[in-house]
Structures are given as structure tokens and as C-alpha cells.
Design a protein around this motif. Structure first.
Motif, PDB file in Angstrom:
ATOM      1  N   VAL A  72      39.665  47.141  39.544  1.00  0.00           N
ATOM      2  CA  VAL A  72      39.290  45.743  39.749  1.00  0.00           C
ATOM      3  C   VAL A  72      40.520  44.953  40.198  1.00  0.00           C
ATOM      4  O   VAL A  72      41.548  44.947  39.513  1.00  0.00           O
ATOM      5  N   VAL A 132      42.424  40.029  38.881  1.00  0.00           N
ATOM      6  CA  VAL A 132      41.943  39.746  37.527  1.00  0.00           C
ATOM      7  C   VAL A 132      42.865  38.719  36.877  1.00  0.00           C
ATOM      8  O   VAL A 132      44.091  38.807  36.984  1.00  0.00           O
ATOM      9  N   TYR A 180      43.106  47.424  36.288  1.00  0.00           N
ATOM     10  CA  TYR A 180      42.984  46.223  37.123  1.00  0.00           C
ATOM     11  C   TYR A 180      44.306  45.913  37.802  1.00  0.00           C
ATOM     12  O   TYR A 180      45.366  46.430  37.429  1.00  0.00           O
ATOM     13  N   TYR A 201      39.493  41.060  32.206  1.00  0.00           N
ATOM     14  CA  TYR A 201      39.358  42.468  32.588  1.00  0.00           C
ATOM     15  C   TYR A 201      38.436  43.217  31.647  1.00  0.00           C
ATOM     16  O   TYR A 201      37.582  44.004  32.099  1.00  0.00           O
TER      17      TYR A 201
END
Length: 459
Positions: free
Chosen positions: A153, A156, A180, A162
Motif C-alpha cells: 500500500v 499511507v 506500506y 495502515y
């Protein structure tokens, strides 16, 4: 071979999602761990691969399934992996975006399946929570045969943010979230009209990338990433017929290599070196003399940004004209074509005299003149192709070239089975050939035989 080998495709949901930045951080991190890292890029892009090379220290390779038949691409990939522990393959555009609407043609997904590599999907975590699971699920269900092995991801805001995203994805998508990427200052890549500024033009400061890698070491589960990246099988490949190992013996190729001209596929140079010829480099910007050579290659780049300096280097222009007149086999791609033309008008409207080997005028525009994959069929003998032979390549340019000589190739852009555009391009004057088309020689190694024969014809 694959028993101890790892590879993964870092793919995104679309262009601009941070693939290149995260790829560079991972390259720096894995290198810091002592791994021999081979960077790669899906598609024809020169700019991303230049940054890969600058940060990693190993020449990045283009994996282009439009220009290269699958057996050839696989053979090239296998060869590069002989000296590597892991391949980090940056995808192109979004995961399923390719050439046309077929997700299995020239896309990152198709490349992952061809090479048998897992996909690590990079998704944007900005201003979203549980809905991120719907995004991941959509990518999973679009092609269930694709191995989306993990998710990272990007963007963040906090550890709390997260954890919310991680729980949602793992609960609804049953795929591990590997960590992340937080917002980090100092690692943005500079851009201009053709995309990123080349790594060659920028003095790449490694410190921000080392610091970024240290951050990723804390926010990503690299051990899990390495475990997911282990390959059970390895793609089989086969080389096409290559020129003889002594086909270039006794010949010297001079390659333009400076801030103005630096778009070259490393595989192309390797194939040329395999013929036994001698490769030397020179700078049209800074050198006043050409090397002693029988072949010259002027690649793509940004001659429009250096037009004044190129025009003022009269000695180099004169030496190029003299080389052309005595039959040196000169090949030019895109920016090289602009340099070999009669004149070049830059984006400020200033016009500069160029080599005047290919009669015609280049003019910079404010939008892309032509972009994407295309085919070019030779209508007469050229430096790279005999009549009827077809070259597959890629065009990406803001300039337009108005020729004062007849084109020698019929070009067309075909997508989803339909011809979208057809035009004439490519110009052969004496032993010099220039066009806007960037090509990969491995698609048709006979190109090199044509070029070498032309160089020998005037010895």
C-alpha cells in the motif's frame, strides 16, 4: 536454475501510482542486503530503466512482448538471470493495461504469466479505508489465473491507517499485505515533456534512495516478499539465428552517448558486441572529433534541449558529414534523426543548423506527434531491412520531421486488429538510415547482418 532464483513483477492499478519510486527503493534495499539484483521494465521505456540502472548499478533490461517473440524474450531473460539472485520487474501502466483492450497482450499481467512470476500489486492508500479491498478484489477477479501474491500500500498516513487497510484487504481478499510506503521527502523523480528527466542528465544522489530503502526496511516485510518471489519453474526460451561470432570482426562502431543522446537498449549493444566488432562511445555535444570507425549509431534522447550546443559544435557536424560522404554506415533513431536533419526548431521557436545529412526540418510541438507501437515495412534496401521486411518498434516524440527526400518505409499502427494510422517514414540517404522508430534488434537479428554488410561495402 529456478531452484534458487527469485523474481516478481511490481504492478500498479494505473500510471502515476508510484511504481517507479517504489521499484527504486526496493532495488536499493535488496542490493544493500547483498543480493545480486537484476532490474527490468515491462515495455519499451528508456527513462525508468535509466533510473533503475543509476540506483542499482546493474543495467536494467526491457521486456517488450510487442517487439520480441516470446521464445526470444524468455531466452534474453534467462541469460540475464544467470548472474542474479532476484529480478525486480517494474510493470507498465496498470496491471492489465497493454496494447489495445486485450489484457493478455503487452501488459504487465501477460508478462508475469509468460515468465511465471508472481505479481506484487501496489495500491494507493490515500483517502481510503475498507474500499481498498474492493480495488484489490477487482484486480484478483479480473483474471483468476494470475498469481497476485501480495499487496503493498502506497501513500499511507500512519501506522493506524495502515492497519485498517491491511485488515480490510486480508479479510476480504485473502492475499497477504506486505507492508506500506509512507510519504517520504526527497525521492520524487524530476519530469518533463517525454516523462522523467533521464538519470544521465541528473547527478543521482544515492543518499535519499539509501534513506528511502532504510524506511522500506522498516515498513515492508522483505523476508515475506523474498519467500513469495521464489520461482518453481523458469520460462523456456530459444534464440533466433544470430550473426556469426566474427561477423563484425575488424569493424568499429561509434555510439553517441551524452546528455543529448542516451536511449539505447543494453541488449542491442550486447548483440552488436557478440559479432566481434569494437564498440566505442563519443559525445556529439562535447567532442570535436569522431572516433575512427566504420559504423555510427545516434540513439534517441533530447537533442532539442541541447540544440544550441550541438549547432555550435561545427567540428563534429563537419566530421559527421565527412563520415557520411565516405560511406560510413550511420544509423539514427528519433533524436538521432533530428540531429542528422538540416535544421531543428526548438520549443522556444529558435532554429538551429544540424548535420544536413537527411534533408529536412525538425520542429518541436507542444503535444505528442506520435506515440506507441507500430510496424514499418521497408520499400527498398535500407541499412536495417531488405525490401518487404517488417520492423516492429515504438515511437514517442513531440517533434515532427518535414523531409525533403522520399521516405523508404510504410508505417502503420494496428490495434485490436484495426489499422488506426498509416504513414510514410524512415529515410535512407547513401549509407545512412534514420527514422523515429526505436527497435530491439533481437526481434530480427538479420538487421545486424544488413548493417554490418553496409559497413563492409565501403572498406
Amino acid at each position: 536454475m529456478a531452484a534458487n532464483f527469485r523474481a516478481f513483477v511490481l504492478a500498479g492499478t494505473g500510471s502515476g501510482c508510484g511504481k517507479t519510486t517504489v521499484t527504486l527503493g526496493l532495488l536499493s534495499l535488496l542490493k544493500k542486503r547483498g543480493l545480486r539484483v537484476q532490474p527490468c521494465k515491462v515495455g519499451p521505456d528508456y527513462l525508468d530503466t535509466g533510473w533503475h540502472t543509476a540506483v542499482c548499478g546493474t543495467a536494467s533490461r526491457n521486456l517488450d512482448s510487442f517487439m520480441l517473440p516470446a521464445p526470444t524474450l524468455n531466452a534474453l531473460f534467462r541469460e540475464q538471470m544467470q548472474q542474479a539472485d532476484i529480478a525486480v520487474i517494474e510493470g507498465v501502466m496498470g496491471l492489465y493495461d497493454g496494447y489495445g483492450t486485450d489484457p493478455n497482450y503487452c501488459s504487465s499481467a501477460a508478462m508475469a504469466k509468460q515468465l511465471g512470476c508472481p505479481v506484487i500489486l501496489l495500491v494507493d492508500g490515500k483517502a481510503v479505508s475498507t474500499s481498498i479491498a474492493a480495488t484489490v478484489m477487482g484486480f484478483q477477479h479480473f483474471d483468476p489465473s494470475l498469481n497476485i501474491a501480495g499487496v503493498i500500500v502506497n501513500r499511507v498516513n500512519s501506522e493506524t491507517h495502515y492497519q485498517l487497510l491491511k485488515v480490510a484487504i486480508e479479510r476480504y481478499c485473502s492475499v497477504p499485505v506486505l507492508g506500506y510506503v509512507p510519504r517520504v521527502d526527497g525521492v520524487a523523480l524530476p519530469e518533463r515533456h517525454l516523462g522523467l528527466v533521464t538519470a544521465r542528465e541528473s547527478i543521482v544522489n544515492q543518499l535519499p534512495w539509501h534513506e528511502f530503502a532504510a524506511t522500506l526496511e522498516q515498513t515492508l516485510d522483505i523476508d515475506a516478499l523474498l519467500a513469495l518471489s521464489r520461482l518453481d519453474t523458469f520460462p523456456m526460451g530459444e534464440w533466433p539465428a544470430l550473426p556469426a561470432a566474427d561477423a563484425g570482426a575488424g569493424l568499429t562502431l561509434a555510439i553517441a552517448d551524452d546528455e543529448a543522446f542516451n536511449f539505447y537498449y543494453p541488449d542491442n549493444i550486447t548483440l552488436l558486441e557478440r559479432t566481434g566488432l569494437n564498440v566505442v562511445r563519443f559525445s556529439p555535444l562535447h567532442d570535436t572529433c569522431l572516433p575512427d570507425c566504420q559504423m555510427i549509431w545516434l540513439g534517441g534522447g533530447y537533442p532539442e534541449l541541447h540544440a544550441a550546443t550541438l549547432a555550435r559544435n561545427v567540428s563534429m557536424l563537419e566530421q559527421l558529414r565527412a563520415a557520411h560522404q565516405r560511406g560510413v554506415a550511420i544509423y539514427a533513431e528519433c533524436g538521432g534523426l533530428m540531429y542528422l536533419g538540416s535544421s531543428l526548431e526548438d520549443s522556444n521557436g529558435d532554429t538551429w543548423s544540424m548535420a544536413d545529412i537527411i534533408p529536412g526540418h525538425s520542429k518541436m510541438g507542444k503535444r505528442l506527434t506520435r506515440f506507441g507501437y507500430c510496424e514499418a515495412q521497408a520499400e527498398q534496401q535500407t541499412l536495417l531491412a531488405a525490401p518487404g521486411e517488417v520492423l516492429r518498434g515504438h515511437e514517442f516524440h513531440y517533434s515532427d520531421f518535414t523531409p525533403q527526400t522520399q521516405a523508404v518505409m510504410n508505417c502503420r499502427k494496428v490495434r485490436d486488429g484495426k489499422t488506426l494510422q498509416a504513414w510514410s517514414g524512415g529515410w535512407q540517404v547513401g549509407n545512412t538510415f534514420a527514422s523515429y522508430l526505436h527497435v530491439h534488434f533481437a526481434q530480427r537479428p538479420e538487421m545486424l547482418n544488413h548493417w554490418l554488410a553496409a559497413a563492409r561495402s565501403v572498406l
